[in-house]
Design an enzyme around this catalytic site. Structure first.
Site, PDB file in Angstrom:
ATOM      1  N   HIS A 177       0.347  -1.297   0.167  1.00  0.00           N
ATOM      2  CA  HIS A 177       0.259   0.094  -0.089  1.00  0.00           C
ATOM      3  C   HIS A 177       0.843   1.521  -0.144  1.00  0.00           C
ATOM      4  CE1 HIS A 177       0.604  -0.388   4.377  1.00  0.00           C
ATOM      5  NE2 HIS A 177       0.045   0.613   4.523  1.00  0.00           N
ATOM      6  N   HIS A 223       0.675   4.016   2.155  1.00  0.00           N
ATOM      7  CA  HIS A 223       1.884   4.549   3.369  1.00  0.00           C
ATOM      8  C   HIS A 223       3.091   4.907   3.123  1.00  0.00           C
ATOM      9  CE1 HIS A 223      -2.070   4.600   6.266  1.00  0.00           C
ATOM     10  NE2 HIS A 223      -1.910   5.324   5.652  1.00  0.00           N
ATOM     11  N   ASP A 235       5.366   4.491   5.202  1.00  0.00           N
ATOM     12  CA  ASP A 235       6.462   3.588   5.915  1.00  0.00           C
ATOM     13  C   ASP A 235       6.566   3.330   4.904  1.00  0.00           C
ATOM     14  OD1 ASP A 235       4.311   3.503   7.055  1.00  0.00           O
ATOM     15  OD2 ASP A 235       4.712   2.091   8.334  1.00  0.00           O
ATOM     16  N   HIS A 236       6.611   2.578   3.680  1.00  0.00           N
ATOM     17  CA  HIS A 236       6.282   1.337   3.138  1.00  0.00           C
ATOM     18  C   HIS A 236       6.964   1.972   2.047  1.00  0.00           C
ATOM     19  CE1 HIS A 236       4.067  -1.585   5.813  1.00  0.00           C
ATOM     20  NE2 HIS A 236       3.802  -0.336   5.972  1.00  0.00           N
ATOM     21  N   HIS A 255      -7.584  -1.679   5.731  1.00  0.00           N
ATOM     22  CA  HIS A 255      -6.526  -1.053   6.328  1.00  0.00           C
ATOM     23  C   HIS A 255      -7.427   0.585   6.035  1.00  0.00           C
ATOM     24  CE1 HIS A 255      -3.152   0.325   7.870  1.00  0.00           C
ATOM     25  NE2 HIS A 255      -1.874   1.379   6.633  1.00  0.00           N
ATOM     26  N   ASP A 283      -0.487  -3.822   5.860  1.00  0.00           N
ATOM     27  CA  ASP A 283      -1.038  -4.342   7.508  1.00  0.00           C
ATOM     28  C   ASP A 283      -3.090  -4.064   6.960  1.00  0.00           C
ATOM     29  OD1 ASP A 283       1.992  -2.702   7.982  1.00  0.00           O
ATOM     30  OD2 ASP A 283       0.618  -0.120   7.923  1.00  0.00           O
ATOM     31  N   HIS A 318       6.096  -5.480  11.830  1.00  0.00           N
ATOM     32  CA  HIS A 318       5.484  -3.997  11.798  1.00  0.00           C
ATOM     33  C   HIS A 318       5.439  -3.876  13.598  1.00  0.00           C
ATOM     34  CE1 HIS A 318       2.142  -0.939  10.504  1.00  0.00           C
ATOM     35  NE2 HIS A 318       3.641  -0.596   9.664  1.00  0.00           N
TER      36      HIS A 318
END
EC number: 3.1.26.11
Length: 312
Positions: free
Chosen positions: A63, A65, A67-68, A140, A211, A269
Site C-alpha cells: 500500500h 503509506h 513507511d512502506h 486498512h 497492514d 511491523h
C-alpha cells in the site's frame, strides 16, 4: 527460499528498527531476490546485507503509506549504478505509477534500465515457470494488498543408474523424461518417465501481508502456508486501538495463523512503543494460540526449507 527483514518498525524508524521492507531470496537457478515494500532507508539496510540491487527482479508494494514506499525513489535511482541491472517490475495498488513517475519527473531522474509498473487488482499478479503470485485486498486505512507466493512443484531426480541399464543416452532424452514425457529409443523401446524419475518436490508457499485488521482474505491468502508474515502492531488487549488504525495485535496475528492452518508465523511491523525485549515477550505470550510464532528481527534471515518428498 529465504526472507531477510530489512525493516520491522511501524510508522517510523526507531534506534534499533527501520520501517517496513522484506526481501525474498530465491534459490537456483534464479539466485535473485524480490522486495516487498521499501520504506525509507531500505537501500541503506541492504548495504549491510548480501543483497545486491542488480539481482533485484521484482518489487511488490502492499500500500502507499510512506513507511512502506518512501524508500522506493532512492533505491530505484541507485540501481542504475549497478552493472548488469536488468529490467525490473514493480507491482502495487493504483497510484503507485503516478507516485513514481511524478517523483522522477520533478527530480530529473533517468533510470539506466527498463522499469515496468503494474497497478494490480485482486487475483493472479505474476506467474512464470517457477512461481505464482496472487494478491487479495486487506482491511486498512488505504487500499492494501497481501501476497501469496506459490512455488510450483519441481520434477524429481533422474535415476541415472537405471537410465544406463536401459541404454538411454545422455542428452535431450534426459530432459524430456525429467519433464514427464515418455521417450522411444532408436531400437524401438519406449521408456516411461515414471520408471526413471523420482518423486516430485512439492512447492513452498510464503504469504506476506500488508497492514491490516483481521479479515477473511488474510486467512485465505495464508491457507496452509509454509510461512506467514503478519503485522502485529499492538499488544494483545489493544484490539480496539488496533482496529481504529487498521492494524492487528499479536493475539490477532496468532489467531489468523491458526485459522489458516499455517505452518509457521513471523510477526513484524511493531509499534515504536515496544522495545525488542517487549516484542519478544508479546510474541511468546501469543504461543498459547499459535505455538510456531516468532518475532521478526532486524536484518535476520528466515529460511523456508524445501518440503520433504511426497509419498506415492
Amino acid at each position: 527460499m529465504q526472507l531477510i527483514f530489512l525493516g520491522t518498525s511501524a510508522g517510523r524508524p526507531t534506534r534499533s528498527r527501520n520501517v517496513t521492507s522484506i526481501a525474498l531470496s530465491l534459490p537456483e537457478p534464479h539466485c535473485g531476490f524480490w522486495l516487498f515494500d521499501a520504506g525509507e532507508g531500505t537501500q541503506h539496510r541492504m548495504l549491510g546485507s548480501k543483497l545486491k540491487l542488480n539481482k533485484l527482479e521484482r518489487i511488490f508494494v502492499t500500500h502507499l503509506h510512506g513507511d512502506h514506499i518512501y524508500g522506493l525513489p532512492g533505491l530505484l535511482s541507485s540501481r542504475s549504478y549497478f552493472e548488469g541491472a536488468g529490467p525490473l517490475t514493480i507491482y502495487g495498488p493504483p497510484g503507485i505509477r503516478s507516485y513514481l513517475e511524478q517523483t522522477f519527473e520533478l527530480t530529473g531522474v533517468h533510470l539506466g534500465y527498463e522499469l515496468h509498473i503494474v497497478e494490480i487488482a485482486e487475483g493472479e499478479v505474476a506467474a512464470d515457470e517457477r512461481y505464482l503470485v496472487e494478491a487479495a485486498a486487506l482491511e486498512h486505512r488505504l487500499p492494501c494488498f497481501g501476497y501469496r507466493i506459490t512455488e510450483r512443484p519441481q520434477s524429481g531426480q533422474l535415476n541415472l543408474k537405471r537410465l544406463a541399464e536401459l541404454g538411454v543416452p545422455a542428452g535431450p532424452l534426459f530432459g524430456k523424461l525429467k519433464r514427464g514425457e515418455d521417450v522411444t529409443l532408436e531400437c524401438g523401446t519406449t521408456i516411461s518417465a515414471a520408471d526413471v524419475v523420482g518423486q516430485p518436490h512439492p512447492g513452498r508457499v510464503v504469504t506476506i501481508l500488508g497492514d491490516t485488521r483481521p479479515c477473511e482474505n488474510a486467512v485465505k491468502l495464508a491457507c496452509s502456508a509454509d510461512l506467514l508474515v503478519h503485522e502485529a502492531t499492538f499488544a494483545g488487549g489493544l484490539e480496539e486501538k488496533a482496529a481504529a488504525y487498521g492494524h492487528s495485535t499479536f493475539t490477532q496475528a496468532a489467531e489468523i495463523a491458526k485459522a489458516a492452518n499455517a505452518k509457521r508465523l513471523v510477526v513484524t511491523h511493531f509499534s515504536s512503543r515496544y522495545d525488542d525485549e517487549e516484542v519478544a515477550e508479546l510474541a511468546n505470550g501469543a504461543k498459547a494460540i499459535f505455538e510456531r510464532i516468532e518475532p521478526a528481527v532486524e536484518m535476520a534471515e528466515i529460511n523456508v526449507p524445501r518440503l520433504p518428498l511426497t509419498n506415492s
